[in-house]
Design an enzyme around this catalytic site. Structure first.
Site, short mmCIF file in Angstrom:
data_model
loop_
_atom_site.label_atom_id
_atom_site.label_comp_id
_atom_site.label_asym_id
_atom_site.label_seq_id
_atom_site.Cartn_x
_atom_site.Cartn_y
_atom_site.Cartn_z
N GLY A 7 -1.10 -7.66 3.64
CA GLY A 7 -0.86 -6.23 3.78
C GLY A 7 0.10 -5.95 4.91
O GLY A 7 1.33 -6.09 4.77
N GLY A 8 -0.42 -5.59 6.08
CA GLY A 8 0.39 -5.16 7.23
C GLY A 8 1.57 -6.07 7.54
O GLY A 8 2.69 -5.58 7.74
N GLY A 14 -6.83 -5.09 7.66
CA GLY A 14 -6.21 -4.19 8.63
C GLY A 14 -6.87 -4.21 10.00
O GLY A 14 -6.60 -3.35 10.84
N LYS A 49 0.86 -1.20 0.00
CA LYS A 49 0.00 0.00 0.00
C LYS A 49 0.90 1.25 0.00
O LYS A 49 1.99 1.20 -0.57
CB LYS A 49 -0.97 -0.04 1.19
CG LYS A 49 -1.71 -1.39 1.25
CD LYS A 49 -2.82 -1.44 2.25
CE LYS A 49 -3.45 -2.83 2.22
NZ LYS A 49 -4.62 -2.94 3.05
N GLU A 75 -10.98 -10.48 -0.64
CA GLU A 75 -10.57 -9.69 0.52
C GLU A 75 -11.81 -9.05 1.15
O GLU A 75 -12.24 -7.97 0.72
CB GLU A 75 -9.60 -8.58 0.09
CG GLU A 75 -8.30 -9.10 -0.49
CD GLU A 75 -7.17 -8.09 -0.27
OE1 GLU A 75 -6.20 -8.46 0.40
OE2 GLU A 75 -7.26 -6.95 -0.73
N SER A 130 -5.86 -9.52 7.04
CA SER A 130 -5.25 -9.89 8.33
C SER A 130 -4.54 -11.25 8.29
O SER A 130 -4.58 -12.00 9.26
CB SER A 130 -6.28 -9.84 9.46
OG SER A 130 -6.75 -8.51 9.62
N GLU A 183 -9.57 -0.55 -1.37
CA GLU A 183 -9.21 0.85 -1.07
C GLU A 183 -9.31 1.70 -2.33
O GLU A 183 -9.67 2.89 -2.27
CB GLU A 183 -7.80 0.89 -0.46
CG GLU A 183 -7.82 0.34 0.97
CD GLU A 183 -6.59 -0.42 1.40
OE1 GLU A 183 -5.53 -0.26 0.78
OE2 GLU A 183 -6.69 -1.21 2.37
P1 13P Z 1 -3.93 -6.60 5.87
O1 13P Z 1 -3.13 -7.86 5.68
O2 13P Z 1 -3.17 -5.49 6.51
O3 13P Z 1 -5.24 -6.88 6.52
O4 13P Z 1 -4.28 -6.05 4.38
C1 13P Z 1 -4.85 -6.90 3.46
C2 13P Z 1 -4.85 -6.25 2.13
O5 13P Z 1 -5.55 -5.28 1.91
C3 13P Z 1 -3.94 -6.80 1.11
O6 13P Z 1 -4.24 -6.31 -0.15
#
Ligand code: 13P
Length: 253
Positions: free
Chosen positions: A232-233, A171, A13, A165, A211, A96
């Site tokens: 993501g994170g 997140g 991101k 997702e 997550s 997003e």
């Molecule tokens: P997280 O793993 O932070 O929940 O984010 C997922 C994501 O949006 C990956 O594209």
């Protein structure tokens, strides 16, 4: 039936910088992965990452792609440009982008065409938000997203990923359970059969994102119809991401 090598894709991101680019590359190089690992950093680090990873199997990708090929579209980056600098995949329609930048299924369809024409593996992101989930509308939302983004694409000899997702899991630290993921991925597979036919549908990789971390990745990857994960994170910590990749490796053996 033995599963194919799973995809593990990092979506940074709007995070990271040249430091993270260097440290994450350092923690990935010199390791052998069975899983198909990909990293999608912000656009400006793609070129560096491609050259750092030149001698590895790790794929570099983008988080978005323009629906336009060229012209007066300030701030856009075309599929051809991404392919030219060494990207192998691109995310399309991340929630997003849909929420903040008002992307819709029509623009996703055009982006899919552009990506496929330029030999990028499209990773189409789909999923319901919390309100839709609570109203029991998950399948309706996915039906619309898949049926509007996927028809009439030239998939001859191409790879394609769908990333489920659920927005409520992104997140939040609250990943969907393996049981929930299995049900939704089975529904996605069934719709893929309807849209693309069984032979093509069997070749689509269905990923889960929301997550994902080192504690849940093994269970998720052992779930039927889960062919990979989008992280993501947890991908922003190079050691954590390398651990996720190592666990995915195990599930590929
Ligand atoms: P997280 O793993 O932070 O929940 O984010 C997922 C994501 O949006 C990956 O594209």
């Amino acid at each position: 039936m033995k599963k194919q090598a799973p995809f593990v894709i990092a979506n940074w991101k709007l995070n990271g910088g040249i430091d993270l680019t260097c440290t994450s590359v350092a923690s990935m190089l010199n390791r052998k992965f069975e899983a198909r690992i990909g990293i999608a950093p912000p656009y400006v680090y793609i070129g560096d990452m491609v050259s750092f990873l030149r001698n590895s199997d790790i794929m570099v990708g983008s988080q978005n792609v323009s629906k336009f090929a060229s012209g007066a579209f300030t701030g856009e980056t075309s599929a051809q440009m991404l392919s030219e600098v060494g990207c192998q995949f691109c995310l399309i329609g991340h929630s997003e982008r849909r929420q903040v930048f008002l992307e819709n299924d029509n623009s996703c369809h055009t982006k899919m065409e552009k990506a496929l024409d330029n030999n990028l593996i499209p990773v189409l992101c789909v999923g319901e938000n919390l309100q839709q989930y609570e109203l029991g509308l998950t399948n309706d939302i996915l039906y619309r997203q898949l049926h509007q983004s996927l028809p009439d694409l030239n998939l001859e000899g191409k790879e394609l990923c769908i990333a489920y997702e659920p927005v409520w899991a992104i997140g939040t630290g609250k990943a969907a359970t393996a049981d929930q993921v299995q049900k939704v991925h089975s529904f996605i597979y069934q719709e893929l059969v309807e849209i693309l036919g069984t032979e093509r549908a069997n070749k689509v990789h269905i990923l889960y994102g929301g997550s994902v971390n080192k504690d849940n990745v093994e269970e998720l990857l052992s779930t039927p119809h889960v062919d990979g994960v989008l992280v993501g994170g947890a991908s922003l910590d190079p050691e954590h991401f390398a651990e996720i990749c190592a666990l995915a490796n195990k599930s590929a053996q």
